[in-house]
Design a protein around this motif. Structure first.
Motif, PDB file in Angstrom:
ATOM      1  N   TYR A   8      28.368  55.347 -18.391  1.00 33.31           N
ATOM      2  CA  TYR A   8      28.046  56.798 -17.732  1.00 33.31           C
ATOM      3  C   TYR A   8      29.020  57.808 -18.251  1.00 33.31           C
ATOM      4  O   TYR A   8      30.045  57.563 -18.516  1.00 33.31           O
ATOM      5  N   THR A   9      28.395  58.975 -18.416  1.00 32.09           N
ATOM      6  CA  THR A   9      29.163  59.959 -18.670  1.00 32.09           C
ATOM      7  C   THR A   9      29.024  61.174 -17.426  1.00 32.09           C
ATOM      8  O   THR A   9      27.756  61.368 -16.978  1.00 32.09           O
ATOM      9  N   TYR A  10      30.217  61.486 -16.917  1.00 30.21           N
ATOM     10  CA  TYR A  10      30.004  62.376 -15.815  1.00 30.21           C
ATOM     11  C   TYR A  10      30.421  63.893 -16.214  1.00 30.21           C
ATOM     12  O   TYR A  10      31.131  64.018 -17.189  1.00 30.21           O
ATOM     13  N   SER A  11      30.071  64.696 -15.534  1.00 26.02           N
ATOM     14  CA  SER A  11      30.251  66.088 -15.855  1.00 26.02           C
ATOM     15  C   SER A  11      31.127  66.578 -14.683  1.00 26.02           C
ATOM     16  O   SER A  11      31.238  66.145 -13.666  1.00 26.02           O
ATOM     17  N   PRO A  12      32.480  67.373 -15.395  1.00 25.91           N
ATOM     18  CA  PRO A  12      33.444  67.697 -14.347  1.00 25.91           C
ATOM     19  C   PRO A  12      32.929  68.588 -12.879  1.00 25.91           C
ATOM     20  O   PRO A  12      33.365  68.520 -11.943  1.00 25.91           O
ATOM     21  N   GLU A  13      31.933  69.097 -13.225  1.00 23.73           N
ATOM     22  CA  GLU A  13      31.118  69.953 -12.160  1.00 23.73           C
ATOM     23  C   GLU A  13      30.740  69.121 -10.790  1.00 23.73           C
ATOM     24  O   GLU A  13      30.489  69.587  -9.870  1.00 23.73           O
ATOM     25  N   THR A  14      30.618  67.586 -11.218  1.00 28.18           N
ATOM     26  CA  THR A  14      29.893  66.885 -10.043  1.00 28.18           C
ATOM     27  C   THR A  14      31.081  66.175  -9.765  1.00 28.18           C
ATOM     28  O   THR A  14      30.679  65.225  -8.630  1.00 28.18           O
ATOM     29  N   SER A  15      32.182  66.260 -10.001  1.00 32.87           N
ATOM     30  CA  SER A  15      33.333  65.421  -9.349  1.00 32.87           C
ATOM     31  C   SER A  15      33.539  65.327  -7.722  1.00 32.87           C
ATOM     32  O   SER A  15      33.463  64.163  -7.222  1.00 32.87           O
ATOM     33  N   SER A  16      33.435  66.528  -7.167  1.00 35.01           N
ATOM     34  CA  SER A  16      33.470  66.506  -5.533  1.00 35.01           C
ATOM     35  C   SER A  16      32.102  65.985  -5.020  1.00 35.01           C
ATOM     36  O   SER A  16      32.277  65.239  -3.934  1.00 35.01           O
ATOM     37  N   LEU A  17      31.086  66.179  -5.530  1.00 32.97           N
ATOM     38  CA  LEU A  17      29.652  65.514  -5.205  1.00 32.97           C
ATOM     39  C   LEU A  17      29.901  64.040  -5.036  1.00 32.97           C
ATOM     40  O   LEU A  17      29.476  63.125  -4.479  1.00 32.97           O
ATOM     41  N   ARG A  18      30.523  63.510  -6.409  1.00 31.08           N
ATOM     42  CA  ARG A  18      30.605  61.884  -6.741  1.00 31.08           C
ATOM     43  C   ARG A  18      31.641  61.436  -5.311  1.00 31.08           C
ATOM     44  O   ARG A  18      31.270  60.357  -5.071  1.00 31.08           O
ATOM     45  N   ASP A  19      32.585  62.094  -5.166  1.00 31.03           N
ATOM     46  CA  ASP A  19      33.795  61.666  -3.886  1.00 31.03           C
ATOM     47  C   ASP A  19      32.602  61.656  -2.727  1.00 31.03           C
ATOM     48  O   ASP A  19      32.939  60.764  -2.109  1.00 31.03           O
ATOM     49  N   ASP A  20      31.828  62.580  -2.698  1.00 34.58           N
ATOM     50  CA  ASP A  20      30.900  62.293  -1.354  1.00 34.58           C
ATOM     51  C   ASP A  20      29.853  61.011  -1.178  1.00 34.58           C
ATOM     52  O   ASP A  20      29.527  60.705  -0.109  1.00 34.58           O
ATOM     53  N   HIS A  21      29.682  60.738  -2.440  1.00 33.23           N
ATOM     54  CA  HIS A  21      28.790  59.387  -2.545  1.00 33.23           C
ATOM     55  C   HIS A  21      29.330  58.274  -3.049  1.00 33.23           C
ATOM     56  O   HIS A  21      28.700  57.177  -3.259  1.00 33.23           O
ATOM     57  N   ARG A  22      30.638  58.392  -3.137  1.00 34.94           N
ATOM     58  CA  ARG A  22      31.357  57.128  -3.757  1.00 34.94           C
ATOM     59  C   ARG A  22      31.092  55.782  -2.844  1.00 34.94           C
ATOM     60  O   ARG A  22      31.108  54.763  -3.403  1.00 34.94           O
ATOM     61  N   GLY A  42      33.920  49.526 -14.117  1.00 34.64           N
ATOM     62  CA  GLY A  42      35.219  50.296 -13.862  1.00 34.64           C
ATOM     63  C   GLY A  42      35.124  51.697 -14.590  1.00 34.64           C
ATOM     64  O   GLY A  42      34.456  51.858 -15.315  1.00 34.64           O
ATOM     65  N   PRO A  43      35.905  52.656 -13.931  1.00 36.65           N
ATOM     66  CA  PRO A  43      35.785  53.790 -14.531  1.00 36.65           C
ATOM     67  C   PRO A  43      36.802  53.895 -15.803  1.00 36.65           C
ATOM     68  O   PRO A  43      37.575  53.243 -15.828  1.00 36.65           O
ATOM     69  N   LEU A  44      36.075  54.898 -16.855  1.00 42.59           N
ATOM     70  CA  LEU A  44      37.207  55.280 -17.951  1.00 42.59           C
ATOM     71  C   LEU A  44      38.300  56.020 -17.518  1.00 42.59           C
ATOM     72  O   LEU A  44      38.532  56.681 -16.448  1.00 42.59           O
ATOM     73  N   ALA A  45      39.471  55.683 -18.289  1.00 45.14           N
ATOM     74  CA  ALA A  45      40.832  56.109 -17.983  1.00 45.14           C
ATOM     75  C   ALA A  45      40.829  57.625 -17.897  1.00 45.14           C
ATOM     76  O   ALA A  45      41.616  58.181 -16.961  1.00 45.14           O
ATOM     77  N   ASP A  46      39.988  58.204 -18.599  1.00 47.33           N
ATOM     78  CA  ASP A  46      40.209  59.713 -18.645  1.00 47.33           C
ATOM     79  C   ASP A  46      39.349  60.250 -17.412  1.00 47.33           C
ATOM     80  O   ASP A  46      39.347  61.661 -17.408  1.00 47.33           O
ATOM     81  N   GLY A  47      38.633  59.302 -16.626  1.00 51.95           N
ATOM     82  CA  GLY A  47      37.884  60.044 -15.595  1.00 51.95           C
ATOM     83  C   GLY A  47      36.425  60.792 -15.704  1.00 51.95           C
ATOM     84  O   GLY A  47      35.764  61.058 -14.898  1.00 51.95           O
ATOM     85  N   HIS A  48      36.039  60.663 -17.174  1.00 51.05           N
ATOM     86  CA  HIS A  48      34.973  61.443 -17.487  1.00 51.05           C
ATOM     87  C   HIS A  48      33.706  60.393 -17.666  1.00 51.05           C
ATOM     88  O   HIS A  48      32.621  60.901 -18.020  1.00 51.05           O
ATOM     89  N   GLY A  49      33.685  59.110 -16.989  1.00 51.62           N
ATOM     90  CA  GLY A  49      32.707  58.278 -17.029  1.00 51.62           C
ATOM     91  C   GLY A  49      33.170  56.920 -16.570  1.00 51.62           C
ATOM     92  O   GLY A  49      34.210  56.768 -16.069  1.00 51.62           O
ATOM     93  N   ALA A  50      31.970  56.043 -16.733  1.00 53.97           N
ATOM     94  CA  ALA A  50      32.581  54.457 -16.355  1.00 53.97           C
ATOM     95  C   ALA A  50      31.696  53.359 -17.143  1.00 53.97           C
ATOM     96  O   ALA A  50      30.657  54.053 -18.052  1.00 53.97           O
ATOM     97  N   LEU A  51      32.174  52.322 -17.281  1.00 51.93           N
ATOM     98  CA  LEU A  51      31.490  51.224 -18.036  1.00 51.93           C
ATOM     99  C   LEU A  51      30.949  50.152 -17.053  1.00 51.93           C
ATOM    100  O   LEU A  51      31.757  49.793 -16.154  1.00 51.93           O
ATOM    101  N   PHE A  52      29.882  49.654 -17.324  1.00 53.24           N
ATOM    102  CA  PHE A  52      29.508  48.469 -16.539  1.00 53.24           C
ATOM    103  C   PHE A  52      29.021  47.149 -17.669  1.00 53.24           C
ATOM    104  O   PHE A  52      28.440  47.820 -18.524  1.00 53.24           O
TER     105      PHE A  52
END
Length: 94
Positions: A8-22, A42-52
């Protein structure tokens, strides 16, 4: 069954919304771990994504599975990349 790596690659703009749905996202992951479909995550160390690491029949099955993730359903993942994986050594190799 085959192994797949999903990134997964995350956008910084969706960070708070991800918190809402975590909580829902982690509940979904927990069920997949319980069923031994999700082998590691687990999440990537830089916070910009995750691996599965996922065990599935084929890439289409993985795509259908990840379409059920609450993060994906809420459009909180910028990019999903699915790749087959053949471990040569270590814990996941045969």
């Amino acid at each position: 069954m085959a192994l797949f790596v999903v990134e997964y690659t995350y956008s910084p703009e969706t960070s708070s919304l991800r918190d809402d749905h975590r909580t829902q996202h982690r509940g979904w992951l927990t069920e997949l771990v319980r069923r031994k479909v999700m082998r590691s995550t687990g999440p990537l160390a830089d916070g910009h994504g995750a691996l599965f690491i996922v065990e599935a029949e084929d890439e289409d099955a993985v795509a259908r599975l990840f379409a059920q993730d609450p993060f994906v359903q809420e459009n909180l993942v910028e990019k999903v990349q699915i790749r087959g994986w053949t471990p040569a050594m270590g814990e996941f190799s045969e």
